[in-house]
Design an enzyme around this catalytic site. Sequence first.
Site, mmCIF file in Angstrom:
data_model
loop_
_atom_site.group_PDB
_atom_site.id
_atom_site.type_symbol
_atom_site.label_atom_id
_atom_site.label_comp_id
_atom_site.label_asym_id
_atom_site.label_seq_id
_atom_site.Cartn_x
_atom_site.Cartn_y
_atom_site.Cartn_z
ATOM 1 C CG ASP A 98 46.990 26.711 33.234
ATOM 2 O OD1 ASP A 98 47.969 26.354 32.553
ATOM 3 O OD2 ASP A 98 47.051 27.004 34.437
ATOM 4 C CG ASP A 199 51.196 23.329 32.248
ATOM 5 O OD1 ASP A 199 51.406 23.778 33.377
ATOM 6 O OD2 ASP A 199 51.331 22.124 31.940
ATOM 7 C CD GLU A 255 54.900 25.987 34.650
ATOM 8 O OE1 GLU A 255 55.035 25.616 35.823
ATOM 9 O OE2 GLU A 255 54.519 25.208 33.740
ATOM 10 C CG HIS A 328 49.049 25.657 40.596
ATOM 11 N ND1 HIS A 328 49.640 26.668 39.853
ATOM 12 C CD2 HIS A 328 49.161 24.541 39.841
ATOM 13 C CE1 HIS A 328 50.069 26.168 38.711
ATOM 14 N NE2 HIS A 328 49.792 24.884 38.677
ATOM 15 C CG ASP A 329 52.879 23.859 40.080
ATOM 16 O OD1 ASP A 329 51.936 23.068 40.282
ATOM 17 O OD2 ASP A 329 53.218 24.248 38.939
HETATM 18 O O1 TEU Z 1 54.176 22.643 35.977
HETATM 19 C C1 TEU Z 1 55.315 22.388 35.201
HETATM 20 C C2 TEU Z 1 56.509 22.280 35.993
HETATM 21 O O2 TEU Z 1 57.568 22.737 35.600
HETATM 22 C C3 TEU Z 1 56.409 21.449 37.229
HETATM 23 O O3 TEU Z 1 57.278 20.393 37.055
HETATM 24 C C4 TEU Z 1 56.784 22.132 38.424
HETATM 25 O O4 TEU Z 1 58.162 22.293 38.424
HETATM 26 C C5 TEU Z 1 56.389 21.264 39.576
HETATM 27 O O5 TEU Z 1 54.990 21.209 39.622
HETATM 28 C C6 TEU Z 1 56.904 21.798 40.852
HETATM 29 O O6 TEU Z 1 56.718 20.856 41.827
HETATM 30 C C7 TEU Z 1 52.978 22.702 35.299
HETATM 31 C C8 TEU Z 1 51.818 22.965 36.227
HETATM 32 O O7 TEU Z 1 51.960 24.229 36.828
HETATM 33 C C9 TEU Z 1 51.692 21.856 37.211
HETATM 34 O O8 TEU Z 1 50.661 22.074 38.139
HETATM 35 C C10 TEU Z 1 51.413 20.590 36.433
HETATM 36 O O9 TEU Z 1 51.383 19.489 37.299
HETATM 37 C C11 TEU Z 1 52.463 20.346 35.349
HETATM 38 O O10 TEU Z 1 52.727 21.509 34.578
HETATM 39 C C12 TEU Z 1 51.978 19.302 34.390
HETATM 40 O O11 TEU Z 1 50.968 19.821 33.591
#
Ligand code: TEU
Length: 556
Positions: A98, A199, A255, A328-329
């Site tokens: 990442d 990210d 992303e 993971h999100d």
């Molecule tokens: O996520 C970016 C992102 O667009 C997030 O706002 C996403 O929409 C949200 O987590 C959904 O609930 C990335 C990573 O994947 C995330 O885990 C991090 O928390 C975030 O960036 C900040 O680095």
Amino acid sequence: MNKKWWKEAVVYQVYPRSFYDTNGDGIGDLRGIIQKLDYLKDLGVDVIWLNPVYKSPNADNGYDISDYYDIMDEFGTIADFDELLEEVHKRGMKLIMDLVVNHTSDEHRWFIESRSSKHSPYRDYYIWRPGKDGREPNNWVSIFSGPAWQYDEKTGEYYLHLFAVKQPDLNWENPRMRKEIYEMINWWLQKGIDGFRLDAINLISKAEGLPDDPDPHGQRWAGSKYYLNGPKVHDYLQEMYRETFSKYDIMTVGEISGVTPEIGRLYVDEGRKELNMIIHFELMDVDCGPGGKWDIVPWKLTDFKRIMYNWYITLKDRGWVALYLNNHDQPRMVSRFGDDGQYRVQSAKMLATLLHTWQGTPFIYQGEEIGMTNVAFDSIQDYRDVETLNWYNEMIKQGDNPERLMKVIHARSRDNARTPMQWNSGPNAGFTTGTPWIKVNPNYKEINVEDALKDPDSIFYYYKKLIELRKTHPSIVYGEINMILEDDENIFAYTRVLGDERLLVVLNFFENEVEFVLPDEVEFKDYKLLLSNYPVEGDLKKAILRPYETRVYRLF
Ligand code: TEU
Ligand code: CA
């Protein structure tokens, strides 16, 4: 269509904190990943993507980096990392990391310097502004709730944080900062890693003047039009490509939220020299109302199909997508788009079939291959995710009802994906001998790797077959997609065509039985069933599809 190894690959995403703990502290670690590499090799994946493992105080589980050149204490050491990379390569797999460069931790050396004085050489590595009339510099809202600005006593100014307070945004306008980031990227590439997942990368360029959002409707996205796909984002990515990626045969995955296929294409168009493939969010938005992820609305299969097809057609021969339905999100895909009750196994296989037979690179999120589900902790105390906790507290402050909030959290919290990997039916699902940092999903006695490996009909072995199918049928990677029954609200069906190879994929997306009639325009002389999630007898022209039934045929 250019052939590339990363188009043919299958990626497996490891969330290290929840994967496997080897020293009993309740937190997954790099040695844990090393121990499980043979399991991943057996599954058949080609690339492992690690969520952040850099040094971090863990305000956002590693997405708040305090040292890009070191490993988080809980996860191990650089020596462990080097060993992991070597062991991955030994098994003929690749490793991508990442890359979190929209922001750092507030404990990063640069930020400590930056906040110390207005005259610090690092001041301009971040985005500082004086307040306006005793308030924040503008009305932007943090993606993790509350204002996007934090006042800092020491110098009497505010800094921008699009995510948590402990994640100050870097100032990409600053060429010295950019140069340091490129050096860091090259340092990791020289170590021999095989690429990056970038990210929140379309957030790095903020609009000139950081204007107030005149239409901040809803809270969550106020200001986003001034930082999503900002004015210089493509300049920065092209510069990054020139300075770093262009020198290696690697895979880069952006992303990128809040884009249509037309805008998304700009990041991955092969002629533009930016990134290889995009993680877009359109499918993740299909069941979200105007309030965003916490605003749950019903979704229609025709919308879902249209989104996937539009991306395919817009990027065709020019760009590439990552295929995923969870990470993971996001909540677990079987709970969100399938059925995590009676038809868990059938629906998990159905969704997997879509991801592994569409065009793009499939991303498997850890536990998906055994059909892990959402969790529903009774108490907010059991949740760990900063986004979930901030939202809950904010809504309680606004007078919302805790029971309603918990229901939404059960469906939507990022912790659904972050409960420990379920290895066996023993204590803590075999994840740790200590106390896990987040509770294990109580269904681990029924859903775990050990049982899956014993059952030839398990989701795990179905994934193995899908991965093999992809390796032996180039039409899955490079073939054309032709939609069938586009307006059908129950069935997702299409053909994949390359040269004289032609596959037909038929998916019943729901739990009702439905009649499938193959339209006459799909002509064939003969056919062979390649894969299915039920025993299949009878004709392919006309069939009653059982709940979540899935079939892949080769047509001759
Ligand atoms: O996520 C970016 C992102 O667009 C997030 O706002 C996403 O929409 C949200 O987590 C959904 O609930 C990335 C990573 O994947 C995330 O885990 C991090 O928390 C975030 O960036 C900040 O680095
Ligand atoms: Ca550990």
